[in-house]
Scaffold this active site. Structure first.
Site, PDB file in Angstrom:
ATOM      1  N   ASP A  31       0.861  -1.198   0.000  1.00 49.12           N
ATOM      2  CA  ASP A  31       0.000   0.000   0.000  1.00 49.12           C
ATOM      3  C   ASP A  31       0.891   1.240   0.000  1.00 49.12           C
ATOM      4  O   ASP A  31       1.922   1.256   0.677  1.00 49.12           O
ATOM      5  CB  ASP A  31      -0.890  -0.015   1.260  1.00 49.12           C
ATOM      6  CG  ASP A  31      -2.146   0.818   1.102  1.00 49.12           C
ATOM      7  OD1 ASP A  31      -3.252   0.266   1.250  1.00 49.12           O
ATOM      8  OD2 ASP A  31      -2.031   2.045   0.853  1.00 49.12           O
ATOM      9  N   ASN A  32       0.483   2.265  -0.730  1.00 51.71           N
ATOM     10  CA  ASN A  32       1.275   3.517  -0.704  1.00 51.71           C
ATOM     11  C   ASN A  32       0.807   4.461   0.402  1.00 51.71           C
ATOM     12  O   ASN A  32       1.371   5.540   0.577  1.00 51.71           O
ATOM     13  CB  ASN A  32       1.258   4.216  -2.072  1.00 51.71           C
ATOM     14  CG  ASN A  32      -0.127   4.725  -2.462  1.00 51.71           C
ATOM     15  OD1 ASN A  32      -1.058   4.700  -1.658  1.00 51.71           O
ATOM     16  ND2 ASN A  32      -0.268   5.208  -3.691  1.00 51.71           N
ATOM     17  N   ALA A  73      -7.077   1.337  -5.876  1.00 49.32           N
ATOM     18  CA  ALA A  73      -7.597   2.107  -7.006  1.00 49.32           C
ATOM     19  C   ALA A  73      -8.150   3.426  -6.507  1.00 49.32           C
ATOM     20  O   ALA A  73      -8.539   3.546  -5.344  1.00 49.32           O
ATOM     21  CB  ALA A  73      -8.709   1.333  -7.709  1.00 49.32           C
ATOM     22  N   SER A 115     -16.506  -3.313 -10.097  1.00 49.12           N
ATOM     23  CA  SER A 115     -17.564  -2.450  -9.570  1.00 49.12           C
ATOM     24  C   SER A 115     -18.829  -2.578 -10.397  1.00 49.12           C
ATOM     25  O   SER A 115     -18.768  -2.793 -11.617  1.00 49.12           O
ATOM     26  CB  SER A 115     -17.076  -1.004  -9.636  1.00 49.12           C
ATOM     27  OG  SER A 115     -18.139  -0.120  -9.385  1.00 49.12           O
ATOM     28  N   TYR A 139     -14.312   6.205 -14.213  1.00 47.26           N
ATOM     29  CA  TYR A 139     -13.978   5.207 -13.182  1.00 47.26           C
ATOM     30  C   TYR A 139     -14.501   3.825 -13.588  1.00 47.26           C
ATOM     31  O   TYR A 139     -13.757   2.837 -13.587  1.00 47.26           O
ATOM     32  CB  TYR A 139     -14.578   5.652 -11.838  1.00 47.26           C
ATOM     33  CG  TYR A 139     -14.683   4.543 -10.829  1.00 47.26           C
ATOM     34  CD1 TYR A 139     -13.545   4.077 -10.180  1.00 47.26           C
ATOM     35  CD2 TYR A 139     -15.913   3.952 -10.535  1.00 47.26           C
ATOM     36  CE1 TYR A 139     -13.640   3.042  -9.267  1.00 47.26           C
ATOM     37  CE2 TYR A 139     -16.007   2.930  -9.621  1.00 47.26           C
ATOM     38  CZ  TYR A 139     -14.867   2.464  -8.990  1.00 47.26           C
ATOM     39  OH  TYR A 139     -14.961   1.442  -8.094  1.00 47.26           O
ATOM     40  N   LYS A 143     -12.579   0.082 -14.686  1.00 46.73           N
ATOM     41  CA  LYS A 143     -12.849  -1.241 -14.104  1.00 46.73           C
ATOM     42  C   LYS A 143     -13.192  -2.248 -15.204  1.00 46.73           C
ATOM     43  O   LYS A 143     -12.736  -3.389 -15.190  1.00 46.73           O
ATOM     44  CB  LYS A 143     -13.988  -1.149 -13.082  1.00 46.73           C
ATOM     45  CG  LYS A 143     -13.638  -0.330 -11.845  1.00 46.73           C
ATOM     46  CD  LYS A 143     -12.635  -1.064 -10.983  1.00 46.73           C
ATOM     47  CE  LYS A 143     -12.179  -0.255  -9.798  1.00 46.73           C
ATOM     48  NZ  LYS A 143     -11.201  -0.948  -8.956  1.00 46.73           N
ATOM     49  N   PHE A 167     -21.278  -3.812  -5.352  1.00 41.99           N
ATOM     50  CA  PHE A 167     -22.299  -2.768  -5.366  1.00 41.99           C
ATOM     51  C   PHE A 167     -21.879  -1.729  -4.312  1.00 41.99           C
ATOM     52  O   PHE A 167     -20.686  -1.468  -4.186  1.00 41.99           O
ATOM     53  CB  PHE A 167     -23.696  -3.400  -5.239  1.00 41.99           C
ATOM     54  CG  PHE A 167     -24.124  -3.968  -6.585  1.00 41.99           C
ATOM     55  CD1 PHE A 167     -23.447  -5.046  -7.142  1.00 41.99           C
ATOM     56  CD2 PHE A 167     -25.120  -3.369  -7.333  1.00 41.99           C
ATOM     57  CE1 PHE A 167     -23.764  -5.523  -8.418  1.00 41.99           C
ATOM     58  CE2 PHE A 167     -25.453  -3.832  -8.605  1.00 41.99           C
ATOM     59  CZ  PHE A 167     -24.775  -4.910  -9.146  1.00 41.99           C
ATOM     60  N   LEU A 188     -22.542   7.907   0.563  1.00 42.76           N
ATOM     61  CA  LEU A 188     -23.688   8.349   1.350  1.00 42.76           C
ATOM     62  C   LEU A 188     -23.564   8.065   2.854  1.00 42.76           C
ATOM     63  O   LEU A 188     -23.736   8.987   3.665  1.00 42.76           O
ATOM     64  CB  LEU A 188     -24.976   7.708   0.801  1.00 42.76           C
ATOM     65  CG  LEU A 188     -26.229   8.078   1.590  1.00 42.76           C
ATOM     66  CD1 LEU A 188     -26.530   9.563   1.480  1.00 42.76           C
ATOM     67  CD2 LEU A 188     -27.420   7.248   1.119  1.00 42.76           C
ATOM     68  N   ARG A 219     -30.325   2.064  -3.743  1.00 43.21           N
ATOM     69  CA  ARG A 219     -29.073   1.364  -4.050  1.00 43.21           C
ATOM     70  C   ARG A 219     -29.000   0.047  -3.288  1.00 43.21           C
ATOM     71  O   ARG A 219     -29.693  -0.163  -2.297  1.00 43.21           O
ATOM     72  CB  ARG A 219     -27.862   2.213  -3.629  1.00 43.21           C
ATOM     73  CG  ARG A 219     -27.695   3.490  -4.410  1.00 43.21           C
ATOM     74  CD  ARG A 219     -27.220   3.228  -5.827  1.00 43.21           C
ATOM     75  NE  ARG A 219     -27.039   4.474  -6.567  1.00 43.21           N
ATOM     76  CZ  ARG A 219     -28.029   5.121  -7.192  1.00 43.21           C
ATOM     77  NH1 ARG A 219     -29.262   4.661  -7.161  1.00 43.21           N
ATOM     78  NH2 ARG A 219     -27.782   6.222  -7.853  1.00 43.21           N
TER      79      ARG A 219
HETATM   80  N1  UFG Z   1     -26.391  10.601  -2.200  1.00 37.48           N
HETATM   81  C1  UFG Z   1     -27.038  11.707  -1.688  1.00 37.48           C
HETATM   82  N2  UFG Z   1     -26.299  12.672  -1.082  1.00 37.48           N
HETATM   83  C2  UFG Z   1     -24.933  12.595  -0.971  1.00 37.48           C
HETATM   84  C3  UFG Z   1     -24.286  11.462  -1.497  1.00 37.48           C
HETATM   85  C4  UFG Z   1     -25.034  10.477  -2.108  1.00 37.48           C
HETATM   86  O1  UFG Z   1     -28.261  11.829  -1.772  1.00 37.48           O
HETATM   87  O2  UFG Z   1     -24.320  13.529  -0.418  1.00 37.48           O
HETATM   88  C5  UFG Z   1     -27.178   9.532  -2.840  1.00 37.48           C
HETATM   89  C6  UFG Z   1     -26.820   9.341  -4.298  1.00 37.48           C
HETATM   90  O3  UFG Z   1     -27.621  10.135  -5.113  1.00 37.48           O
HETATM   91  C7  UFG Z   1     -27.095   7.854  -4.473  1.00 37.48           C
HETATM   92  C8  UFG Z   1     -26.815   7.247  -3.101  1.00 37.48           C
HETATM   93  O4  UFG Z   1     -26.835   8.333  -2.197  1.00 37.48           O
HETATM   94  O5  UFG Z   1     -28.437   7.662  -4.756  1.00 37.48           O
HETATM   95  C9  UFG Z   1     -25.466   6.576  -3.024  1.00 37.48           C
HETATM   96  O6  UFG Z   1     -24.480   7.462  -3.516  1.00 37.48           O
HETATM   97  P1  UFG Z   1     -22.940   7.172  -3.396  1.00 37.48           P
HETATM   98  O7  UFG Z   1     -22.218   8.364  -3.945  1.00 37.48           O
HETATM   99  O8  UFG Z   1     -22.598   6.727  -2.022  1.00 37.48           O
HETATM  100  O9  UFG Z   1     -22.725   5.889  -4.324  1.00 37.48           O
HETATM  101  P2  UFG Z   1     -23.109   5.641  -5.840  1.00 37.48           P
HETATM  102  O10 UFG Z   1     -24.347   4.808  -5.871  1.00 37.48           O
HETATM  103  O11 UFG Z   1     -23.121   6.867  -6.632  1.00 37.48           O
HETATM  104  O12 UFG Z   1     -21.842   4.819  -6.353  1.00 37.48           O
HETATM  105  C10 UFG Z   1     -21.254   3.804  -5.563  1.00 37.48           C
HETATM  106  C11 UFG Z   1     -19.749   3.908  -5.591  1.00 37.48           C
HETATM  107  C12 UFG Z   1     -19.253   3.606  -6.958  1.00 37.48           C
HETATM  108  C13 UFG Z   1     -19.769   2.308  -7.428  1.00 37.48           C
HETATM  109  C14 UFG Z   1     -21.261   2.233  -7.324  1.00 37.48           C
HETATM  110  C15 UFG Z   1     -21.702   0.865  -7.670  1.00 37.48           C
HETATM  111  O13 UFG Z   1     -19.331   5.186  -5.178  1.00 37.48           O
HETATM  112  O14 UFG Z   1     -17.845   3.530  -6.909  1.00 37.48           O
HETATM  113  O15 UFG Z   1     -21.653   2.551  -6.014  1.00 37.48           O
HETATM  114  O16 UFG Z   1     -23.019   0.650  -7.375  1.00 37.48           O
HETATM  115  F1  UFG Z   1     -19.431   2.095  -8.687  1.00 37.48           F
END
Ligand code: UFG
Length: 326
Positions: A31-32, A73, A115, A139, A143, A167, A188, A219
């Site tokens: 790990d870096n 990554a 992912s 991103y 992958k 997920f 989130l 999600r």
């Molecule tokens: N969300 C909010 N407010 C925030 C952040 C997120 O409402 O401040 C919502 C987003 O709209 C989304 C959910 O919370 O509906 C989850 O958002 P995340 O940013 O936590 O995650 P994502 O679903 O966008 O993406 C994540 C990872 C990715 C991966 C993906 C695979 O960050 O790397 O899941 O399902 F590819």
């Protein structure tokens, strides 16, 4: 087995390292420490402090290993669109270095963190591995590209790999064995935790007018300890079958943003200010996995991924880290 865990000081990597150690394997973490934390190196493992872009260092660490588990990554979706060069370097070049070093050192088993981002906007749900792959961000493209390179290295060099399509990874080890919290989290649940701790003024909810039961995005959140078990099962599978596998790791349960915020208010006892703002570009309304293949091939299913566990184990980690204020 002797296993090189690349990115093993990071958020998911440290959980994976813990699980391999618990299963009696010998673990060396590479790990870096850019985003990983030295505190997450367990006394029963060791650290090689190096960078995957440094080929001689990677090769030296690879020698004598039975398998490599690669989790190093960059993973911020938004950043990948603004700074694709970083993702090309870290994710693509870094992985190619690891693969070439694995070939040179005769390491033939490779577990890779892929992912659900490889799927892009879902054409149907739940998404299984046959779902079309059309990443919507750079991103996810990195992958998918690595999965393709892996398939070629399988054919040409006899590398047997498992590409694990995570997920939404969330939660922390329920036994509290991971001391180093993810720094500058962008997902989130940690953002909800930070709002609960007063480390940020509010949570912004990205839209409540989606075509979902409560209007907020849905999600598939999968607990990191469940993911960690998936890595051990996948490595066993590669050894037993002498072939490669691309597989989803998801809980198969859709949880909405609102459900997470409500649960977090209950678990933390904090108000957690939240404000609905506009939709975020590129967000699908819903994304939920089919993990039928993982069940069939790996005997794997999520066990710790219910909303209460995800939120409670996260809150407990923030409490242990002394971040909860008040
Ligand atoms: N969300 C909010 N407010 C925030 C952040 C997120 O409402 O401040 C919502 C987003 O709209 C989304 C959910 O919370 O509906 C989850 O958002 P995340 O940013 O936590 O995650 P994502 O679903 O966008 O993406 C994540 C990872 C990715 C991966 C993906 C695979 O960050 O790397 O899941 O399902 F590819």
């Amino acid at each position: 087995m002797k296993i090189l865990i690349v990115g093993g000081a990071g958020y998911i990597g440290s959980h994976v390292a813990r699980e391999f150690l618990d299963q009696g394997h010998n673990v060396v973490v590479f790990d870096n420490l850019n985003t990983g934390d030295r505190a997450n190196i367990f006394p029963d493992s060791s650290l090689v402090h190096g960078d995957i872009l440094d080929y001689p260092a990677v090769l030296a660490a690879m020698r004598g290993m039975d398998a490599v588990v690669h989790l190093a990554a960059a993973k911020a979706v938004g950043e990948s669109m603004a700074n694709p060069e970083k993702y090309s370097r870290n994710n693509l070049v870094g992985t190619i270095n690891l693969l070439n070093a694995a070939c040179e050192a005769g390491v033939r088993r490779f577990v890779f963190s892929s992912s659900a981002a490889v799927y892009g906007e879902p054409a149907y749900l739940p998404a299984d591995e046959a779902h079309p792959t059309n990443p919507e961000n750079y991103y996810g493209f990195t992958k998918l590209e690595i999965e393709r390179i892996l398939a070629w290295y399988d054919k040409l060099k006899g590398i047997r790999f498992a590409a694990l399509r995570y997920f939404n990874a969330a939660g922390y080890d329920a036994k509290g064995r991971i001391p180093g919290l993810e720094r500058n989290p962008a997902n989130l649940i940690p953002l909800v935790m930070e709002a609960a701790c007063g480390l940020r003024p509010e949570l912004q909810i990205f839209g409540d007018d989606w075509d979902t039961p409560d209007g907020t995005c849905v999600r598939d959140y999968v607990h990191v300890s469940d993911l960690a078990r998936g890595h051990v099962a996948a490595l066993d599978w590669i050894g037993g079958h002498e072939k490669s596998l691309v597989v989803n790791l998801g809980s198969e349960t859709g949880i909405s943003v609102k459900q997470i915020v409500d649960c977090a208010r209950k678990v933390t006892g904090r108000t957690i200010p939240a404000r609905v703002v506009g939709r975020r570009a590129g967000d699908p309304a819903q994304l939920v996995a089919s993990s039928a293949l993982a069940k069939k091939e790996l005997g794997w299913a999520a066990r710790e991924s219910d909303v209460e566990n995800l939120v409670r184990s996260s809150w407990d980690a923030y409490v242990r880290a002394g971040l909860t204020g008040k």
